[in-house]
Design a protein around this motif. Structure first.
Motif, PDB file in Angstrom:
ATOM      1  N   HIS A   1     -15.158  -4.453  -2.071  1.00 49.05           N
ATOM      2  CA  HIS A   1     -14.650  -5.137  -0.879  1.00 49.05           C
ATOM      3  C   HIS A   1     -13.929  -4.143   0.036  1.00 49.05           C
ATOM      4  O   HIS A   1     -13.536  -3.048  -0.394  1.00 49.05           O
ATOM      5  CB  HIS A   1     -13.640  -6.221  -1.278  1.00 49.05           C
ATOM      6  N   THR A   2     -13.745  -4.578   1.285  1.00 47.83           N
ATOM      7  CA  THR A   2     -12.818  -3.909   2.191  1.00 47.83           C
ATOM      8  C   THR A   2     -11.709  -4.920   2.515  1.00 47.83           C
ATOM      9  O   THR A   2     -11.806  -6.098   2.144  1.00 47.83           O
ATOM     10  CB  THR A   2     -13.504  -3.510   3.517  1.00 47.83           C
ATOM     11  N   LEU A   3     -10.694  -4.450   3.215  1.00 45.98           N
ATOM     12  CA  LEU A   3      -9.640  -5.389   3.640  1.00 45.98           C
ATOM     13  C   LEU A   3     -10.226  -6.498   4.489  1.00 45.98           C
ATOM     14  O   LEU A   3      -9.706  -7.614   4.528  1.00 45.98           O
ATOM     15  CB  LEU A   3      -8.573  -4.639   4.455  1.00 45.98           C
ATOM     16  N   GLU A   4     -11.342  -6.185   5.162  1.00 50.02           N
ATOM     17  CA  GLU A   4     -11.962  -7.161   6.059  1.00 50.02           C
ATOM     18  C   GLU A   4     -12.805  -8.180   5.286  1.00 50.02           C
ATOM     19  O   GLU A   4     -12.976  -9.308   5.736  1.00 50.02           O
ATOM     20  CB  GLU A   4     -12.843  -6.434   7.080  1.00 50.02           C
TER      21      GLU A   4
ATOM     22  N   GLU B   1      -7.273   4.467   5.536  1.00 39.89           N
ATOM     23  CA  GLU B   1      -5.856   4.485   5.919  1.00 39.89           C
ATOM     24  C   GLU B   1      -4.943   3.992   4.799  1.00 39.89           C
ATOM     25  O   GLU B   1      -3.770   4.357   4.757  1.00 39.89           O
ATOM     26  CB  GLU B   1      -5.661   3.644   7.197  1.00 39.89           C
ATOM     27  N   VAL B   2      -5.460   3.147   3.868  1.00 40.47           N
ATOM     28  CA  VAL B   2      -4.533   2.550   2.894  1.00 40.47           C
ATOM     29  C   VAL B   2      -4.159   3.515   1.776  1.00 40.47           C
ATOM     30  O   VAL B   2      -3.007   3.541   1.335  1.00 40.47           O
ATOM     31  CB  VAL B   2      -5.014   1.187   2.325  1.00 40.47           C
TER      32      VAL B   2
ATOM     33  N   LEU C   1     -10.990  -3.807  -4.135  1.00 40.56           N
ATOM     34  CA  LEU C   1     -11.390  -2.768  -3.159  1.00 40.56           C
ATOM     35  C   LEU C   1     -11.573  -1.395  -3.824  1.00 40.56           C
ATOM     36  O   LEU C   1     -11.977  -0.436  -3.152  1.00 40.56           O
ATOM     37  CB  LEU C   1     -10.307  -2.592  -2.091  1.00 40.56           C
TER      38      LEU C   1
ATOM     39  N   GLY D   1     -14.036   3.582   2.079  1.00 38.06           N
ATOM     40  CA  GLY D   1     -13.611   2.380   2.803  1.00 38.06           C
ATOM     41  C   GLY D   1     -12.113   2.391   3.081  1.00 38.06           C
ATOM     42  O   GLY D   1     -11.349   2.958   2.301  1.00 38.06           O
ATOM     43  N   ASN D   2     -11.709   1.773   4.167  1.00 32.45           N
ATOM     44  CA  ASN D   2     -10.287   1.649   4.533  1.00 32.45           C
ATOM     45  C   ASN D   2      -9.470   2.903   4.169  1.00 32.45           C
ATOM     46  O   ASN D   2      -8.483   2.825   3.433  1.00 32.45           O
ATOM     47  CB  ASN D   2      -9.646   0.426   3.847  1.00 32.45           C
TER      48      ASN D   2
ATOM     49  N   TRP E   1       0.826  -1.211   0.000  1.00 28.39           N
ATOM     50  CA  TRP E   1       0.000   0.000   0.000  1.00 28.39           C
ATOM     51  C   TRP E   1       0.857   1.255   0.000  1.00 28.39           C
ATOM     52  O   TRP E   1       0.469   2.276  -0.586  1.00 28.39           O
ATOM     53  CB  TRP E   1      -0.984  -0.018   1.168  1.00 28.39           C
TER      54      TRP E   1
ATOM     55  N   ARG F   1     -14.716   0.779  -3.463  1.00 30.26           N
ATOM     56  CA  ARG F   1     -14.995   1.007  -2.037  1.00 30.26           C
ATOM     57  C   ARG F   1     -14.023   2.028  -1.439  1.00 30.26           C
ATOM     58  O   ARG F   1     -14.408   2.832  -0.576  1.00 30.26           O
ATOM     59  CB  ARG F   1     -14.899  -0.335  -1.292  1.00 30.26           C
ATOM     60  N   LEU F   2     -12.775   2.020  -1.903  1.00 32.98           N
ATOM     61  CA  LEU F   2     -11.813   3.018  -1.423  1.00 32.98           C
ATOM     62  C   LEU F   2     -12.278   4.421  -1.809  1.00 32.98           C
ATOM     63  O   LEU F   2     -12.141   5.363  -1.024  1.00 32.98           O
ATOM     64  CB  LEU F   2     -10.421   2.749  -2.011  1.00 32.98           C
TER      65      LEU F   2
END
Ligand SMILES: NC(=[NH2+])NCCC[C@H](N)C(=O)O
Length: 246
Positions: A97-100, A121-122, A110, A118-119, A40, A113-114
């Motif tokens: 998707h998310t990392l989860e 931080e990445v 992802l 979503g997530n 990342w 979603r990013l």
């Protein structure tokens, strides 16, 4: 029209033959030095360079890359240029998707979603990206969704349409980023896709839908992702890229 080429699939540099662009088209090639280590962090470095190139380019921009993650950088770049674009996302997949929730771990799964927050931080936090509100996103042609993606989309305000059913009136108001993962095209027409999905529209239908959107004059960024392996005959790919870019 400014053309930006990002010859990467994730953090991996692609050979030029993998993105068969029309000969003689002047392009800015984004090819920065990436730091060693965490995926990342490497993607954030690539995306930072892409966001700068997009922000600096005159509208409208066309971008060609090896995967969907680069769309996040395109969004950041358009925002840095003072735009607040909505998203029309052509893809056989949901990419929500998310990392989860990802089971494959494929980061490209992802990408949308990013952009939706979503997530953060990445990538988003590192790029200063503002998430796009769900109701300003249209997912077009998606037909291969994983169960967590079905659940997320069912509870979200992201709208969905088929490629042939998408009219210019379905696009959210304001400036638009049109993201086209070429795997939205029926897999039989484009051999060698990384995630082939049958039951899709012909390439000509995708080209026509993108043209309907461009005719609005509101498309600030056309982002074309080419997630495919090398094939012996890339003429169908070259023709499709030319039809979309031209
Ligand atoms: N834009 C794409 N090609 N996405 C592929 C995603 C495939 C699958 N849903 C995954 O997350 O692994």
């Amino acid at each position: 029209m400014a053309l930006i080429v990002v010859p990467y699939h994730q953090d991996e540099r692609l050979p030029a033959a993998l993105l068969p662009l029309p000969a003689g088209t002047p392009a800015v090639v984004v090819d920065p030095e990436l730091p060693a280590g965490d995926l990342w962090a490497r993607l954030a470095a690539l995306d930072e360079a892409v966001a700068r190139a997009v922000a600096a380019a005159p509208d409208p921009v066309t971008m060609v890359s090896g995967d969907c993650l680069v769309a996040v950088a395109g969004l950041a770049g358009a925002q840095r240029a003072g735009r607040d674009p909505a998203l029309v996302w052509f893809d056989a997949h949901g990419d929500v998707h998310t990392l989860e929730t990802t089971t494959s771990g494929y980061p490209g799964g992802l990408a949308l979603r990013l952009a939706l927050g979503g997530n953060p931080e990445v990538l988003a936090d590192r790029l200063g990206l503002r998430p796009v509100a769900e109701e300003r996103v249209v997912l077009v042609g998606a037909r291969d969704l994983d169960p967590p993606e079905v659940a997320f989309l069912a509870g979200s305000r992201v709208r969905r349409t088929t490629v042939s059913g998408l009219s210019a009136a379905d696009a959210p108001p304001g400036p638009l980023i049109v993201h086209v993962d070429l795997d939205v095209v029926d897999a039989a027409e484009l051999p060698g896709l990384l995630f082939p999905a049958p039951g899709g529209p012909p390439a000509a239908e995708v080209v026509a839908a993108v043209r309907r959107l461009r005719a609005t004059g509101r498309v600030v960024l056309l982002d074309i992702a080419c997630p495919w392996h090398r094939v012996a005959d890339s003429s169908a790919r070259a023709a499709l890229l030319e039809a979309l870019i031209g």
